[in-house]
Write an enzyme that holds these catalytic residues in place. Structure first.
Site, PDB file in Angstrom:
ATOM      1  N   GLU A   1       0.825  -1.213   0.000  1.00 33.71           N
ATOM      2  CA  GLU A   1       0.000   0.000   0.000  1.00 33.71           C
ATOM      3  C   GLU A   1       0.857   1.260   0.000  1.00 33.71           C
ATOM      4  O   GLU A   1       0.540   2.239  -0.681  1.00 33.71           O
ATOM      5  CB  GLU A   1      -0.950   0.013   1.214  1.00 33.71           C
TER       6      GLU A   1
ATOM      7  N   GLU B   1     -12.114  -0.550 -10.501  1.00 30.06           N
ATOM      8  CA  GLU B   1     -11.684  -1.521 -11.530  1.00 30.06           C
ATOM      9  C   GLU B   1     -12.580  -1.566 -12.761  1.00 30.06           C
ATOM     10  O   GLU B   1     -12.098  -1.769 -13.882  1.00 30.06           O
ATOM     11  CB  GLU B   1     -11.557  -2.923 -10.918  1.00 30.06           C
TER      12      GLU B   1
ATOM     13  N   ARG C   1       0.459   3.617  -3.316  1.00 27.01           N
ATOM     14  CA  ARG C   1      -0.213   4.906  -3.096  1.00 27.01           C
ATOM     15  C   ARG C   1       0.793   6.040  -2.912  1.00 27.01           C
ATOM     16  O   ARG C   1       0.759   7.034  -3.628  1.00 27.01           O
ATOM     17  CB  ARG C   1      -1.125   4.840  -1.867  1.00 27.01           C
TER      18      ARG C   1
ATOM     19  N   ASP D   1      -4.189 -10.230  -8.445  1.00 31.59           N
ATOM     20  CA  ASP D   1      -4.452  -9.260  -9.528  1.00 31.59           C
ATOM     21  C   ASP D   1      -3.260  -8.478 -10.100  1.00 31.59           C
ATOM     22  O   ASP D   1      -2.842  -8.676 -11.242  1.00 31.59           O
ATOM     23  CB  ASP D   1      -5.572  -8.300  -9.119  1.00 31.59           C
TER      24      ASP D   1
END
Ligand code: DMJ
Length: 616
Positions: free
Chosen positions: A245, A510, A249, A376
């Protein structure tokens, strides 16, 4: 004056000396003067003296911190970068054909960057990146040529874009009003929220918003965000953070902000933060752990049984190569090349990549395979590594198409109702469900279609369109026209959640991400229609008086908000919607790849692309 105070000594007496004595005295005096001036320029910590003697120079924000880190790459002022970007002449502002002149029309102040060489001589800013050369290599103006806006004419698409911009402005202003500096806004309670993923770092929404604000030319808001990064974004925190993360980010957001604006503060903070993540890689395999402790000397949880997650350690490659590019420090590239090597050499069941791996033993821990959560963005980063390397990273390309073949063979299904979906695999048994997260794959497959083998290209384009259609169905079959967190294909039900615990929508991007890629590939108006449906649904069900909020049940039109404006709503959802209604040359896919948090990172068009970013 001083000499006069020495007993028995007067200036006149100096001339009473004999010639050799006078000569020796003058020699001593000139030596002393040379030594003093030498010290002024050569000795460390002489900045106070320099300030007395030399004209003031502009201090780059953030560099003071760097000076305190002797091992920091940015502290090595004189050292040339290992793979210097070839210097190209800065484009002339008078040249109407140059990228720079068209960029200037967009209204963002054009910053003239000194080249590396001249910058070093002038003010010795220790930052090894030639921004002018980088800009001159872009194929398109960053914000596009925007022919439809030249004559101030109104168009429906422009009005749609303006609406999305207004949503971004509202989301930002609500955050600023109630939660400035906190990680995320809670719009119902009108306060801020820190969460536990960022190890004490704050301002996730600010960092995630920088490039979206820039893209939408929300100038005042961008300046507010930048000022916060300069003045209030502190890295001296000591909590436990998610490596993934923080990378996607914070580092992704800072890197994009740097490449869009050339403001060094963003690049410097990205590198400093990157260094704080390195302890996570201290494992027997070099596969990083999921979490990292920012407390100096410690690193993450070290339990031997703990697993690392494919989507997490497999989604560092893009950002870490850019950290090496900006800092000149090879350690970042080495870490992600090692991850690639470990994965390439492992046995894979049927060519599939399980989601959990032990960073200690280097073995797969469970045989769970998913293109949604946990797996993913590993696949996404393979194809994007190939594209970002200007198509020189052949290893990434090969791994991507091999993985896609295995996914197609073992996970892909078509429902009785004709909907194509990617199921999840548990040691050979299929869960006939697709997570909202897996809906990014339509866009990914579209993005990679053109570089597949000739005979597969049309097939992949069609596959991308079919998966995206299924994801649209998951939205269309809900009462709010927003999609659930997961949807199933069993017991006669298709593309719907089967329990309340999977019926929520948390402002995820998404599905609109795939609309954006499919629009760019096909220009089929259906993707803009579907994107607009999402805009309307967000306005109707997620907009509150103090910001946007997720909802707990997409099958209920009586809103029940989750009280959270996710930072990825500003980073991704609104950005992809805006791009869906923009021309193709706005953040062109010929120049940029988007990291998994939608932060654009530039494709390496330089001649040294292969040397710098290809496999080792
Ligand atoms: C984002 O933080 C990223 O897109 C990540 O890869 C997966 N999930 C969220 C948004 O849904």
């Amino acid at each position: 004056m001083l000499l006069r105070k020495v007993p028995g000594f007067s200036p006149a007496s100096l001339w009473g000396l004999r010639l050799p004595q006078k000569f020796l005295f003058l020699l001593f005096l000139s030596g002393l003067v040379t030594l003093c001036f030498g010290a002024l320029f050569l000795l460390p910590h002489s900045s106070r003296l320099k300030r007395l003697f030399l004209p003031p120079r502009i201090q780059q924000p953030g560099l003071e911190v760097v000076a305190d880190l002797p091992s920091h790459p940015l502290a090595r002022e004189q050292e040339p970068p290992p793979n210097p970007v070839p210097a190209a002449p800065a484009p002339s502002d008078d040249d109407p054909s140059s990228q720079s002149s068209s960029r200037r029309k967009k209204g963002w102040p054009r910053r003239q960057w000194p080249t590396v060489a001249s910058r070093r001589q002038e003010d010795r800013v220790p930052f090894s990146f030639d921004f002018n050369a980088f800009q001159s290599r872009l194929r398109h103006p960053v914000l596009g040529s925007r022919a439809d806006e030249k004559g101030e004419s109104w168009s429906p698409v422009r009005a749609q874009r303006e609406k999305i911009k207004e949503m971004m402005q509202f989301a930002w202003q609500s955050y600023k009003r109630y939660a400035m500096g906190r990680n995320e806004l809670r719009p119902l309670t009108r306060d801020g929220y820190e969460g536990s993923m960022f190890g004490g770092l704050s301002g996730a929404t600010i960092i995630d918003s920088l490039d979206t604000l820039y893209l939408m030319e929300l100038k005042e808001e961008f300046q507010e965000a930048k000022a916060w990064v300069q003045d209030s974004f502190h890295l001296n925190v000591s909590g436990e953070a998610s490596l993934f993360e923080v990378n996607i980010r914070y580092i992704g957001g800072l890197l994009s902000a740097f490449y869009l604006t050339g403001e060094e503060v963003f690049g410097i903070k990205a590198i400093q933060l990157g260094e704080k993540l390195l302890p996570a890689f201290k494992t027997p395999t070099g596969i990083p752990k999921s979490s990292v402790s920012f407390k100096s000397g410690n690193w993450g949880w070290a339990a031997a049984g703990s697993s690392s997650i494919l989507a997490e350690f497999g989604s560092l490659h893009l950002e870490f190569l850019h950290l090496t590019q900006l800092s000149g420090k090879q350690v970042f590239a080495r870490k992600v090349r090692n991850i690639r090597k470990v994965l390439r050499n492992m046995d894979k069941p049927f060519g599939l990549y399980p989601n959990f791996l032990s960073p200690v033993s280097g073995n797969w821990v469970q045989q769970h395979v998913s293109v949604g959560g946990l797996g993913d963005s590993f696949y996404e980063y393979l194809i994007k590594s190939w594209l970002m390397s200007a198509k020189t990273d052949v290893e990434a390309k090969t791994m991507y198409y091999e993985a896609l073949e295995a996914i197609e063979t073992y996970l892909l299904n078509v429902s009785p109702g004709g909907l194509t979906y990617i199921a999840e695999w548990r040691g050979g048994i299929l869960d006939h469900k697709m997570g909202h997260l897996a809906c990014f794959s339509g866009g990914m497959i579209a993005l990679g279609a053109d570089d597949a083998k000739e005979e597969k290209r049309a097939h992949y384009r069609e596959l991308a369109a079919q998966i995206t259609k299924t994801c649209h169905e998951s939205y269309a079959r809900s009462d709010t026209k927003l999609g659930p967190e997961a949807f199933w294909f069993n017991s006669g039900r298709e593309a719907v959640a089967t329990q309340l615990s999977e019926s929520y929508y948390i402002l995820r991007p998404e599905v609109v991400e795939s609309y954006m890629y499919l629009w760019r590939q096909t220009h089929d108006p259906i993707y803009r229609e579907w994107g607009w449906e999402v805009v309307m649904a967000l306005e109707k069900h997620c907009r509150t008086e103090a910001g946007f909020s997720g909802i707990q049940d997409v099958y209920s039109v009586t809103p029940s908000h989750d009280n959270k404006q996710q930072s990825f709503f500003l980073a991704e959802t609104l950005k992809y919607l805006y791009l869906l209604f923009s021309d193709d040359d706005v953040l062109s896919l010929e120049d940029w790849v988007f990291n998994t948090e939608a932060h654009p990172l530039p494709i390496n068009h330089s001649d040294s692309a292969h040397r710098a970013w290809g496999p080792r």
